[in-house]
Design a protein around this motif. Structure first.
Motif, PDB file in Angstrom:
ATOM      1  N   VAL A  11       0.853  -1.258  -0.105  1.00 13.31           N
ATOM      2  CA  VAL A  11      -0.286   0.077  -0.024  1.00 13.31           C
ATOM      3  C   VAL A  11       1.041   1.388  -0.035  1.00 13.31           C
ATOM      4  O   VAL A  11       1.193   1.439   0.555  1.00 13.31           O
ATOM      5  N   GLN A  12       0.814   1.846  -0.489  1.00 13.25           N
ATOM      6  CA  GLN A  12       1.196   3.275  -0.696  1.00 13.25           C
ATOM      7  C   GLN A  12       0.413   4.670  -0.375  1.00 13.25           C
ATOM      8  O   GLN A  12      -0.700   4.548  -1.889  1.00 13.25           O
ATOM      9  N   GLY A  13       0.783   5.695   0.180  1.00 17.16           N
ATOM     10  CA  GLY A  13      -0.030   6.460   0.204  1.00 17.16           C
ATOM     11  C   GLY A  13       0.442   7.471   0.479  1.00 17.16           C
ATOM     12  O   GLY A  13       1.707   7.734   0.613  1.00 17.16           O
ATOM     13  N   PRO A  14      -0.126   9.030  -0.002  1.00 20.18           N
ATOM     14  CA  PRO A  14       0.727  10.087   0.109  1.00 20.18           C
ATOM     15  C   PRO A  14       1.151  10.900   1.669  1.00 20.18           C
ATOM     16  O   PRO A  14       1.838  10.968   1.810  1.00 20.18           O
ATOM     17  N   GLU A  15       0.450  10.158   2.243  1.00 20.28           N
ATOM     18  CA  GLU A  15       1.149   9.992   4.041  1.00 20.28           C
ATOM     19  C   GLU A  15       2.460   9.617   4.749  1.00 20.28           C
ATOM     20  O   GLU A  15       2.215   9.345   5.598  1.00 20.28           O
ATOM     21  N   LEU A  16       3.012   8.115   3.344  1.00 20.72           N
ATOM     22  CA  LEU A  16       3.449   7.411   3.619  1.00 20.72           C
ATOM     23  C   LEU A  16       4.818   7.413   2.781  1.00 20.72           C
ATOM     24  O   LEU A  16       4.555   7.556   2.002  1.00 20.72           O
ATOM     25  N   LYS A  17       6.102   7.397   3.418  1.00 22.44           N
ATOM     26  CA  LYS A  17       6.854   7.842   3.111  1.00 22.44           C
ATOM     27  C   LYS A  17       7.237   6.563   2.776  1.00 22.44           C
ATOM     28  O   LYS A  17       8.161   6.515   1.365  1.00 22.44           O
ATOM     29  N   THR A  18       7.394   5.829   3.319  1.00 25.26           N
ATOM     30  CA  THR A  18       7.394   3.904   2.972  1.00 25.26           C
ATOM     31  C   THR A  18       6.307   3.753   2.292  1.00 25.26           C
ATOM     32  O   THR A  18       5.220   3.413   3.223  1.00 25.26           O
ATOM     33  N   PRO A  19       6.024   2.325   1.170  1.00 17.00           N
ATOM     34  CA  PRO A  19       5.032   1.878   0.809  1.00 17.00           C
ATOM     35  C   PRO A  19       5.028   0.329   2.324  1.00 17.00           C
ATOM     36  O   PRO A  19       5.728   0.233   3.358  1.00 17.00           O
ATOM     37  N   VAL A  20       3.623   0.705   2.905  1.00 19.25           N
ATOM     38  CA  VAL A  20       3.388  -0.237   4.160  1.00 19.25           C
ATOM     39  C   VAL A  20       3.030  -1.195   3.377  1.00 19.25           C
ATOM     40  O   VAL A  20       2.393  -2.018   2.370  1.00 19.25           O
ATOM     41  N   LEU A  21       3.525  -2.842   3.774  1.00 21.37           N
ATOM     42  CA  LEU A  21       3.235  -4.168   3.335  1.00 21.37           C
ATOM     43  C   LEU A  21       1.654  -4.882   4.719  1.00 21.37           C
ATOM     44  O   LEU A  21       2.135  -5.207   5.749  1.00 21.37           O
ATOM     45  N   LEU A  22       0.661  -4.736   3.858  1.00 18.00           N
ATOM     46  CA  LEU A  22      -0.016  -5.086   5.008  1.00 18.00           C
ATOM     47  C   LEU A  22      -0.610  -6.833   5.063  1.00 18.00           C
ATOM     48  O   LEU A  22      -1.418  -6.642   3.609  1.00 18.00           O
ATOM     49  N   PRO A  23      -0.512  -7.540   5.661  1.00 16.68           N
ATOM     50  CA  PRO A  23      -1.308  -8.565   5.362  1.00 16.68           C
ATOM     51  C   PRO A  23      -2.174  -9.020   4.853  1.00 16.68           C
ATOM     52  O   PRO A  23      -3.956  -8.234   5.607  1.00 16.68           O
ATOM     53  N   PHE A  24      -2.490  -9.947   3.919  1.00 17.44           N
ATOM     54  CA  PHE A  24      -3.793  -9.553   3.184  1.00 17.44           C
ATOM     55  C   PHE A  24      -4.650 -11.739   3.932  1.00 17.44           C
ATOM     56  O   PHE A  24      -4.468 -12.143   3.254  1.00 17.44           O
ATOM     57  N   THR A  25      -5.400 -10.981   5.252  1.00 17.49           N
ATOM     58  CA  THR A  25      -5.738 -11.962   6.057  1.00 17.49           C
ATOM     59  C   THR A  25      -7.776 -11.273   6.218  1.00 17.49           C
ATOM     60  O   THR A  25      -7.586  -9.861   6.205  1.00 17.49           O
ATOM     61  N   LEU A  26      -8.155 -12.014   6.474  1.00 15.19           N
ATOM     62  CA  LEU A  26      -9.872 -11.888   6.949  1.00 15.19           C
ATOM     63  C   LEU A  26      -9.899 -11.269   7.914  1.00 15.19           C
ATOM     64  O   LEU A  26     -10.541  -9.542   8.417  1.00 15.19           O
ATOM     65  N   GLN A  27      -8.923 -11.491   8.395  1.00 13.14           N
ATOM     66  CA  GLN A  27      -8.166 -10.177  10.475  1.00 13.14           C
ATOM     67  C   GLN A  27      -8.043  -8.652   9.579  1.00 13.14           C
ATOM     68  O   GLN A  27      -8.514  -7.726  10.524  1.00 13.14           O
ATOM     69  N   ASN A  28      -6.567  -8.755   8.396  1.00 16.02           N
ATOM     70  CA  ASN A  28      -7.020  -6.993   8.571  1.00 16.02           C
ATOM     71  C   ASN A  28      -7.588  -6.502   7.405  1.00 16.02           C
ATOM     72  O   ASN A  28      -7.374  -5.233   7.715  1.00 16.02           O
ATOM     73  N   VAL A  29      -7.836  -7.357   6.803  1.00 16.34           N
ATOM     74  CA  VAL A  29      -8.424  -6.773   5.173  1.00 16.34           C
ATOM     75  C   VAL A  29     -10.201  -7.333   5.563  1.00 16.34           C
ATOM     76  O   VAL A  29     -10.376  -8.077   5.047  1.00 16.34           O
ATOM     77  N   PRO A  30     -11.184  -7.331   6.006  1.00 12.36           N
ATOM     78  CA  PRO A  30     -12.153  -7.662   5.984  1.00 12.36           C
ATOM     79  C   PRO A  30     -13.168  -7.302   4.686  1.00 12.36           C
ATOM     80  O   PRO A  30     -14.355  -7.984   4.874  1.00 12.36           O
ATOM     81  N   THR A  31     -13.425  -7.269   3.860  1.00  9.54           N
ATOM     82  CA  THR A  31     -13.692  -6.704   3.456  1.00  9.54           C
ATOM     83  C   THR A  31     -13.628  -5.293   1.549  1.00  9.54           C
ATOM     84  O   THR A  31     -12.300  -4.705   1.693  1.00  9.54           O
ATOM     85  N   VAL A  32     -13.680  -6.717   1.047  1.00 12.40           N
ATOM     86  CA  VAL A  32     -12.877  -6.026  -0.912  1.00 12.40           C
ATOM     87  C   VAL A  32     -13.766  -5.800  -1.287  1.00 12.40           C
ATOM     88  O   VAL A  32     -15.159  -7.065  -1.413  1.00 12.40           O
ATOM     89  N   ASP A  33     -14.131  -4.410  -2.113  1.00 13.93           N
ATOM     90  CA  ASP A  33     -15.251  -4.372  -2.556  1.00 13.93           C
ATOM     91  C   ASP A  33     -14.417  -4.223  -4.243  1.00 13.93           C
ATOM     92  O   ASP A  33     -14.808  -3.119  -4.794  1.00 13.93           O
ATOM     93  N   LEU A  34     -15.337  -5.370  -5.169  1.00 11.96           N
ATOM     94  CA  LEU A  34     -14.466  -4.662  -6.727  1.00 11.96           C
ATOM     95  C   LEU A  34     -15.146  -3.786  -6.874  1.00 11.96           C
ATOM     96  O   LEU A  34     -14.946  -2.616  -8.487  1.00 11.96           O
ATOM     97  N   ALA A  35     -16.992  -3.754  -6.923  1.00 12.74           N
ATOM     98  CA  ALA A  35     -17.560  -2.973  -8.082  1.00 12.74           C
ATOM     99  C   ALA A  35     -17.568  -1.803  -7.375  1.00 12.74           C
ATOM    100  O   ALA A  35     -17.255  -0.243  -7.997  1.00 12.74           O
ATOM    101  N   SER A  36     -16.924  -1.739  -6.143  1.00 13.96           N
ATOM    102  CA  SER A  36     -16.388  -0.117  -5.872  1.00 13.96           C
ATOM    103  C   SER A  36     -15.199   0.476  -5.659  1.00 13.96           C
ATOM    104  O   SER A  36     -14.810   1.821  -5.794  1.00 13.96           O
TER     105      SER A  36
END
Length: 168
Positions: A130-155
């Motif tokens: 994940v890269q963002g304007p407030e981030l100095k370096t990219p963040v690696l977010l574990p893609f687990t149900l706990q960390n990423v409860p919702t993926v909305d491809l349509a939105s």
């Protein structure tokens, strides 16, 4: 989800001296790469691929029109794509990496954390880069149900509940 092609493998160079190539498969069932032929490269070149046998770290394959070791070696590093229409439909809780790249990542309060730039897997599970304007370096977010409860491809968004301190 606008791209009609998905990366399914790569050519790792020649295998033997008779024009066979070594194929690395990125498919969940590695041997399925042979069923998606013809495959295309980044520039649109079409490759008709026939797997001949399993070898260490991949498959040996014949590519239509490739007859010599030199021709096979010249293809080293070519990324192979399959048409999305030829790939199987996925269950609701599974996603093609290409579908996740570019999605906006929001926290559970609706604040934008960044955008998914890549999906990595080093053996212990998928990580969203994940890269963002407030981030100095990219963040690696574990893609687990706990960390990423919702993926909305349509939105075009992901709702994340990252571990404390990950996005600081």
């Amino acid at each position: 989800m606008t791209d009609t092609r998905i990366i399914v493998g790569a050519i790792a160079g020649a295998f033997g001296v008779h024009g066979e190539v070594r194929i690395k498969s990125f498919c969940a069932d590695p041997e399925d790469i042979g069923e998606y032929s013809p495959l295309t490269s980044e520039d649109g070149t079409e490759y008709v691929l026939t797997l001949t046998r399993a070898i260490k770290n991949g498959f040996a394959a014949e590519i239509e029109g490739v007859e010599t070791k030199e021709e096979a070696d010249a293809l080293r590093g070519v990324t192979l794509y399959a048409d999305r229409a030829h790939l199987p439909s996925l269950p609701d809780d599974e996603f093609y990496h290409a579908d996740l790249i570019g999605l906006t990542v929001l926290d559970t309060g609706g604040a934008v954390l960044g955008t998914v730039r890549n999906v990595l897997n080093h053996g212990a599970g998928d990580l969203l880069e994940v890269q963002g304007p407030e981030l100095k370096t990219p963040v690696l977010l574990p893609f687990t149900l706990q960390n990423v409860p919702t993926v909305d491809l349509a939105s075009g968004r992901i709702i994340a509940d990252p571990p404390d301190g990950l996005f600081e």
